[in-house]
Design an enzyme around this catalytic site. Structure first.
Site, PDB file in Angstrom:
ATOM      1  N   ASP A  87       0.814  -1.221   0.000  1.00 15.37           N
ATOM      2  CA  ASP A  87       0.000   0.000   0.000  1.00 15.37           C
ATOM      3  C   ASP A  87       0.848   1.271   0.000  1.00 15.37           C
ATOM      4  O   ASP A  87       0.316   2.378   0.088  1.00 15.37           O
ATOM      5  CB  ASP A  87      -0.944   0.014   1.212  1.00 15.37           C
ATOM      6  CG  ASP A  87      -0.190  -0.017   2.525  1.00 15.37           C
ATOM      7  OD1 ASP A  87       1.074  -0.075   2.503  1.00 15.37           O
ATOM      8  OD2 ASP A  87      -0.846   0.035   3.575  1.00 15.37           O
ATOM      9  N   GLU A 136       3.243   2.107   2.268  1.00 15.11           N
ATOM     10  CA  GLU A 136       3.864   2.467   3.549  1.00 15.11           C
ATOM     11  C   GLU A 136       5.323   2.022   3.549  1.00 15.11           C
ATOM     12  O   GLU A 136       5.668   0.969   3.005  1.00 15.11           O
ATOM     13  CB  GLU A 136       3.106   1.804   4.702  1.00 15.11           C
ATOM     14  CG  GLU A 136       1.724   2.398   4.903  1.00 15.11           C
ATOM     15  CD  GLU A 136       0.914   1.667   5.971  1.00 15.11           C
ATOM     16  OE1 GLU A 136       1.375   0.603   6.463  1.00 15.11           O
ATOM     17  OE2 GLU A 136      -0.183   2.154   6.296  1.00 15.11           O
ATOM     18  N   ARG A 191      11.241  26.316   6.463  1.00 20.45           N
ATOM     19  CA  ARG A 191      10.682  27.634   6.127  1.00 20.45           C
ATOM     20  C   ARG A 191       9.363  27.889   6.850  1.00 20.45           C
ATOM     21  O   ARG A 191       8.873  29.001   6.858  1.00 20.45           O
ATOM     22  CB  ARG A 191      10.484  27.749   4.600  1.00 20.45           C
ATOM     23  CG  ARG A 191      11.806  27.915   3.870  1.00 20.45           C
ATOM     24  CD  ARG A 191      11.608  28.036   2.382  1.00 20.45           C
ATOM     25  NE  ARG A 191      11.192  26.775   1.792  1.00 20.45           N
ATOM     26  CZ  ARG A 191      10.838  26.616   0.524  1.00 20.45           C
ATOM     27  NH1 ARG A 191      10.837  27.659  -0.282  1.00 20.45           N
ATOM     28  NH2 ARG A 191      10.494  25.442   0.057  1.00 20.45           N
ATOM     29  N   HIS A 249      16.842  27.425   6.150  1.00 19.85           N
ATOM     30  CA  HIS A 249      16.430  28.768   5.709  1.00 19.85           C
ATOM     31  C   HIS A 249      16.586  29.788   6.843  1.00 19.85           C
ATOM     32  O   HIS A 249      17.103  30.877   6.648  1.00 19.85           O
ATOM     33  CB  HIS A 249      14.991  28.720   5.206  1.00 19.85           C
ATOM     34  CG  HIS A 249      14.479  30.065   4.815  1.00 19.85           C
ATOM     35  ND1 HIS A 249      15.080  30.837   3.852  1.00 19.85           N
ATOM     36  CD2 HIS A 249      13.431  30.800   5.283  1.00 19.85           C
ATOM     37  CE1 HIS A 249      14.423  31.974   3.737  1.00 19.85           C
ATOM     38  NE2 HIS A 249      13.425  31.973   4.592  1.00 19.85           N
ATOM     39  N   LYS A 291      13.959  44.278  -2.445  1.00 23.19           N
ATOM     40  CA  LYS A 291      12.667  43.873  -3.004  1.00 23.19           C
ATOM     41  C   LYS A 291      11.608  43.897  -1.924  1.00 23.19           C
ATOM     42  O   LYS A 291      11.913  44.023  -0.743  1.00 23.19           O
ATOM     43  CB  LYS A 291      12.774  42.472  -3.605  1.00 23.19           C
ATOM     44  CG  LYS A 291      13.038  41.396  -2.585  1.00 23.19           C
ATOM     45  CD  LYS A 291      13.043  40.021  -3.192  1.00 23.19           C
ATOM     46  CE  LYS A 291      13.122  38.987  -2.090  1.00 23.19           C
ATOM     47  NZ  LYS A 291      13.090  37.634  -2.537  1.00 23.19           N
ATOM     48  N   ARG A 307       8.201  41.927  -0.254  1.00 20.69           N
ATOM     49  CA  ARG A 307       7.499  40.651  -0.175  1.00 20.69           C
ATOM     50  C   ARG A 307       6.102  40.918   0.405  1.00 20.69           C
ATOM     51  O   ARG A 307       5.967  41.684   1.356  1.00 20.69           O
ATOM     52  CB  ARG A 307       8.281  39.716   0.757  1.00 20.69           C
ATOM     53  CG  ARG A 307       7.746  38.318   0.840  1.00 20.69           C
ATOM     54  CD  ARG A 307       8.613  37.487   1.762  1.00 20.69           C
ATOM     55  NE  ARG A 307       9.812  36.978   1.124  1.00 20.69           N
ATOM     56  CZ  ARG A 307       9.871  35.850   0.419  1.00 20.69           C
ATOM     57  NH1 ARG A 307       8.792  35.120   0.248  1.00 20.69           N
ATOM     58  NH2 ARG A 307      10.997  35.456  -0.101  1.00 20.69           N
ATOM     59  N   SER A 352      13.160  27.128  -5.052  1.00 16.52           N
ATOM     60  CA  SER A 352      11.942  26.321  -4.990  1.00 16.52           C
ATOM     61  C   SER A 352      11.178  26.473  -6.311  1.00 16.52           C
ATOM     62  O   SER A 352      11.353  25.675  -7.230  1.00 16.52           O
ATOM     63  CB  SER A 352      11.125  26.770  -3.780  1.00 16.52           C
ATOM     64  OG  SER A 352      10.002  25.970  -3.627  1.00 16.52           O
ATOM     65  N   GLY A 406      11.754  28.876  -8.342  1.00 19.91           N
ATOM     66  CA  GLY A 406      12.679  29.539  -9.269  1.00 19.91           C
ATOM     67  C   GLY A 406      12.354  31.012  -9.454  1.00 19.91           C
ATOM     68  O   GLY A 406      13.099  31.746 -10.112  1.00 19.91           O
TER      69      GLY A 406
HETATM   70  C1  R5P Z   1      13.580  33.383   0.538  1.00 21.46           C
HETATM   71  O1  R5P Z   1      13.635  34.085   1.546  1.00 21.46           O
HETATM   72  C2  R5P Z   1      14.549  32.312   0.264  1.00 21.46           C
HETATM   73  O2  R5P Z   1      15.841  32.682   0.635  1.00 21.46           O
HETATM   74  C3  R5P Z   1      14.526  31.895  -1.180  1.00 21.46           C
HETATM   75  O3  R5P Z   1      14.893  33.026  -1.945  1.00 21.46           O
HETATM   76  C4  R5P Z   1      13.164  31.417  -1.603  1.00 21.46           C
HETATM   77  O4  R5P Z   1      12.676  30.437  -0.724  1.00 21.46           O
HETATM   78  C5  R5P Z   1      13.244  30.850  -3.006  1.00 21.46           C
HETATM   79  O5  R5P Z   1      11.964  30.438  -3.390  1.00 21.46           O
HETATM   80  P1  R5P Z   1      11.497  30.499  -4.904  1.00 21.46           P
HETATM   81  O6  R5P Z   1      12.501  29.732  -5.707  1.00 21.46           O
HETATM   82  O7  R5P Z   1      10.147  29.862  -4.865  1.00 21.46           O
HETATM   83  O8  R5P Z   1      11.429  31.930  -5.302  1.00 21.46           O
END
Ligand code: R5P
Length: 294
Positions: A34, A36, A93, A127, A188, A190, A220, A222
């Site tokens: 299954d 596991e 994170r 992170h 930047k 957020r 992640s 990108g």
């Molecule tokens: C953000 O604070 C981290 O240092 C990375 O920049 C972030 O997690 C990258 O994520 P993604 O590739 O989704 O932009």
């Protein structure tokens, strides 16, 4: 000391055992019909000091469960001590609530690692280091900066290190000082509610004609590197490469970066990933284990 490499050890356990000249037990991925996980651990000598090597990349929950299973089984067997080497620590994170109803997942994960009998946790650049505060024992962070410095100095003659945000300034500064080159960061914004990066930003330094090395902890989606690369290209950068500790690489992350002008992606072997050049951190992790036992 015995190294037990879990199903998501990505051969790092094998390398560490070779470097430290200690015995290795590899736990191959096995599953019940299954799906596991089926963990089998052979008999161990009495009073063993055990080091489990298990990364927690995708599928994160399965690999995290395997880590709990292995550690708890060793605790039940009464081994002398359990160290967990988790090269990529999933959920790091999620160390705070982004929205009111969110839970702090890394807190739960690390409480369970502690409960499973792990007394020392070694991981590569999470992170946020504060995320490790949920672990009840000793924590050690392996820094990838020197490994990056070695690789970048082979690849780029006159690099300019660019952090895609102000959170990565210290990493950029450290690598730049090893290389004896300049560095900068992208200012930047957020969105505090969603945690998403707003596109664009600005950079104070002159990037025209420079070979830009964008350095980050994680790639992640990108999106962060894509944004940084587009900005660097618009400022006249001569070439752009991306270097990150953990290549989570969700979906078309690689293509997004490539389309934005990134010619090469470098990462480490905390997570397997085929399209990038992976820098082996086994030697650094082995050195960390050795030092921790002095
Ligand atoms: C953000 O604070 C981290 O240092 C990375 O920049 C972030 O997690 C990258 O994520 P993604 O590739 O989704 O932009």
């Amino acid at each position: 000391m015995i190294i037990i490499e879990g199903p998501a050890g990505n051969r790092i356990g094998e390398d560490i055992a070779r470097i430290l000249k200690v015995s290795l037990i590899r736990i191959e991925p096995r599953f019940f019909p299954d799906g596991e996980s089926r963990i089998k651990i052979p008999d161990l000598p009495e009073h063993s000091d055990v080091v489990i090597v298990q990364s927690t990349y995708f599928p994160q929950d399965k690999h995290m469960m395997e880590l709990f299973f292995i550690a708890d089984a060793l605790k039940e067997r009464g081994v002398e001590s359990i160290t967990a080497v988790v090269p990529y620590l999933a959920y790091a994170r999620q160390n705070r609530k982004f929205e009111e109803e969110d839970i702090v997942s890394i807190g739960t994960a690390l409480k369970l690692v502690s409960e499973a009998g792990v007394s020392t946790l070694i991981t590569v650049e999470p992170h946020k280091s504060e995320a490790l505060s949920f672990f009840k024992g000793k924590t050690i962070i392996v820094d990838a900066s020197e490994a990056f410095y070695r690789e970048i100095s082979k690849q780029v003659k006159k690099p300019f290190i660019l952090s895609p945000d102000n959170g990565g300034i210290e990493r950029a500064k450290k690598i730049a000082s090893m290389l004896g080159c300049k560095y900068g960061f992208i200012e930047k914004e957020r969105d505090l509610k969603t945690g998403m990066i707003k596109a664009g930003g600005s950079v104070r330094e002159d990037l025209a004609g420079k070979d830009i090395v964008i350095v980050d902890d994680i790639i992640s989606s990108g999106g962060t590197i894509e944004n940084a690369s587009r900005l660097a290209a618009s400022k006249g950068a001569r070439s752009i490469i991306a270097v990150a500790v953990h290549l989570v690489m969700v979906g078309d992350a690689y293509e997004r970066m490539a389309n934005a002008g990134v010619s090469e992606v470098y990462g480490t072997n905390t997570i397997p990933y085929e399209k990038a050049k992976l820098i082996d951190l086994s030697g650094y992790i082995a050195g960390t284990i050795r030092n921790a036992r002095k």
